[in-house]
Scaffold this motif. Sequence first.
Motif, PDB file in Angstrom:
ATOM      1  N   HIS A 487     -15.771  -2.203  -7.324  1.00  0.00           N
ATOM      2  CA  HIS A 487     -15.941  -1.396  -8.534  1.00  0.00           C
ATOM      3  C   HIS A 487     -15.420   0.009  -8.260  1.00  0.00           C
ATOM      4  N   GLY A 488     -14.619   0.536  -9.179  1.00  0.00           N
ATOM      5  CA  GLY A 488     -14.069   1.881  -9.020  1.00  0.00           C
ATOM      6  C   GLY A 488     -15.090   2.939  -9.348  1.00  0.00           C
ATOM      7  N   PRO A 489     -14.706   4.197  -9.353  1.00  0.00           N
ATOM      8  CA  PRO A 489     -13.346   4.722  -9.510  1.00  0.00           C
ATOM      9  C   PRO A 489     -12.412   4.565  -8.311  1.00  0.00           C
ATOM     10  N   ALA A 490     -12.895   4.238  -7.129  1.00  0.00           N
ATOM     11  CA  ALA A 490     -11.970   4.048  -6.005  1.00  0.00           C
ATOM     12  C   ALA A 490     -10.998   2.916  -6.323  1.00  0.00           C
ATOM     13  N   ARG A 491      -9.758   3.084  -5.900  1.00  0.00           N
ATOM     14  CA  ARG A 491      -8.770   2.017  -6.080  1.00  0.00           C
ATOM     15  C   ARG A 491      -8.319   1.441  -4.746  1.00  0.00           C
ATOM     16  N   GLN A 492      -8.613   2.171  -3.663  1.00  0.00           N
ATOM     17  CA  GLN A 492      -8.185   1.739  -2.325  1.00  0.00           C
ATOM     18  C   GLN A 492      -9.404   1.319  -1.515  1.00  0.00           C
ATOM     19  N   PRO A 493      -9.226   0.320  -0.634  1.00  0.00           N
ATOM     20  CA  PRO A 493     -10.362  -0.141   0.179  1.00  0.00           C
ATOM     21  C   PRO A 493     -10.768   0.890   1.230  1.00  0.00           C
ATOM     22  N   LEU A 494     -11.973   0.718   1.762  1.00  0.00           N
ATOM     23  CA  LEU A 494     -12.386   1.498   2.927  1.00  0.00           C
ATOM     24  C   LEU A 494     -11.497   1.069   4.101  1.00  0.00           C
ATOM     25  N   ILE A 495     -11.056   2.034   4.884  1.00  0.00           N
ATOM     26  CA  ILE A 495     -10.057   1.755   5.923  1.00  0.00           C
ATOM     27  C   ILE A 495     -10.731   1.097   7.139  1.00  0.00           C
ATOM     28  N   PRO A 496     -10.156  -0.019   7.634  1.00  0.00           N
ATOM     29  CA  PRO A 496     -10.726  -0.655   8.838  1.00  0.00           C
ATOM     30  C   PRO A 496     -10.692   0.316  10.020  1.00  0.00           C
ATOM     31  N   VAL A 497     -11.706   0.229  10.865  1.00  0.00           N
ATOM     32  CA  VAL A 497     -11.835   1.136  12.031  1.00  0.00           C
ATOM     33  C   VAL A 497     -12.108   0.298  13.266  1.00  0.00           C
ATOM     34  N   ASP A 498     -11.480   0.664  14.378  1.00  0.00           N
ATOM     35  CA  ASP A 498     -11.812   0.041  15.671  1.00  0.00           C
ATOM     36  C   ASP A 498     -12.980   0.796  16.282  1.00  0.00           C
ATOM     37  N   LEU A 499     -13.968   0.065  16.712  1.00  0.00           N
ATOM     38  CA  LEU A 499     -15.121   0.734  17.338  1.00  0.00           C
ATOM     39  C   LEU A 499     -14.839   1.026  18.816  1.00  0.00           C
TER      40      LEU A 499
END
Length: 499
Positions: A487-499
């Motif tokens: 659900h927006g307003p975001a249009r881009q996903p959360l960025i994957p992160v290496d732990l």
Amino acid sequence: MQSWDAVWMVNLPGNRGSCWVATAGRTGYPLLDSSIHAETVVVGGGIVGLTTALRLREAGRSVILVEALEIGKQVTGRSTAKITTQHALIYRHLIDTCGVPTARSYAEANSAGAELIKDWIKEHAIACDLERKNAYTYATTAEGHGEIIAEAEAARQVGLQAEVLDRAPLPFETAGALCFADQAQFNPAQYLVGLARAVANRGGRIFEKSRAILIGEASRWRVVTAHGTVHAENVVVATNMTVKSPVGMANRTQPRCHTAMAFRVGDPSVIDGMFIGIDDPTHSIRTGRDGDGPLLVVLGPKFNTGQDGNVAARFVDLEEWSRKNLPVGDVAWGWCNEDYDTADRVPYVGEPDPENAPGFHIATGFNAWGISNGTAAGMMIADVIRGGSSPWHNLYNPTRPYPKDFHKNGDSQSIVQSTNDIRAGEAGVIQRGDEKIAVRRDADGSLHAVSATCTHKGCTVTWNNADCTWDCPCHGSIFASDGTVIHGPARQPLIPVDL
Ligand code: FES
């Protein structure tokens, strides 16, 4: 802020998800994978978008609709789907704050929206469990009873029929009720699937799994998805909260969630009507059904999206209240629904900047009454695109003044010191240098991480431990546990992160 020790992953009973969505059936519209043109491109396959699209096709106008996920499966499909002009206590408020003409316009817009839904269900033979029901706003306190009487007078003043009862026809004590007779309820997800079919049957083109990642100017407007582009003279952003607007809508609105549960019920006739309480904690009640039989659907009080670190506890409370007050059996379904409130409790619909951005239409801020308001919004937008005017232009004016302190950003409620504080089945947000990382731990102990920074405007997300989503406490974006946008307003996903 709640201590993390108090936040646990509750094994909630029943299926997660909306009972309406579960019974809506598949659609299967294609992915947009080319560059095409229509007079109007609609972004969003909910009630606003599909109403606009069908209304335009009825007038023979060309229209393309792009839906980020699947038709009917988003906000409209998670609503309580009451087709009514009775919106708890609204008419007294509107008369007192905006005057009788505005209150009357609101009543007329919502009456027209409600009528169109019923007409279309008949005309397009949409099987969506439409049932005529009385709508009741009930009070449980003496003060609430007074408000019911005042609301009835206000409703009559704007031309609606309203009756005051000593008590609501509910199996628990109430202090009076306001009855609007002959309203209706339905399955909103099935309705949207039927509307989409009607649009397609009339030559409208629908694309699913085609998220708008860019909405910008071209010769007029263009909507870009991952694999295609639509060029159009008009764009309608019908994404609940606008994912793009020439005038920002996020600070004019406040994102809200409700918890909803659907229970098995032996004899559904014990609850005859649609109900909403006005005294805290408020609840909303209606009947429904899924493939296994009748259901009683109960909603709990609203809360700010992403500003509660233990949403699961709200489901525990809602089940407890329902068992105490209603003849409910097993829990069948549970879900969160979301919508946006506005300061004056009227949605924003129309062209926010007709001079500099002509043909750019938006609709948002339905205050949890999006079925009739959303249909009226679609009617209004389509009428304007067809070159006409709308009697609701002033009512829904998207740039009317608003109090600047209405919107409240929140903080993440999921901050933990380290991944050691995250037990199996839980999630939390850790800090690494300047970076905030959203981490969840699977049942087998493995960790999965994405950036905790919302891709809309950079707030830090909160873990929703009931729906297992990352919810933004600022403007209500909701991300799946893997970071993809729900659900927006975001249009881009959360960025994957290496732990
Ligand atoms: Fe606006 Fe997240 S939704 S910052």
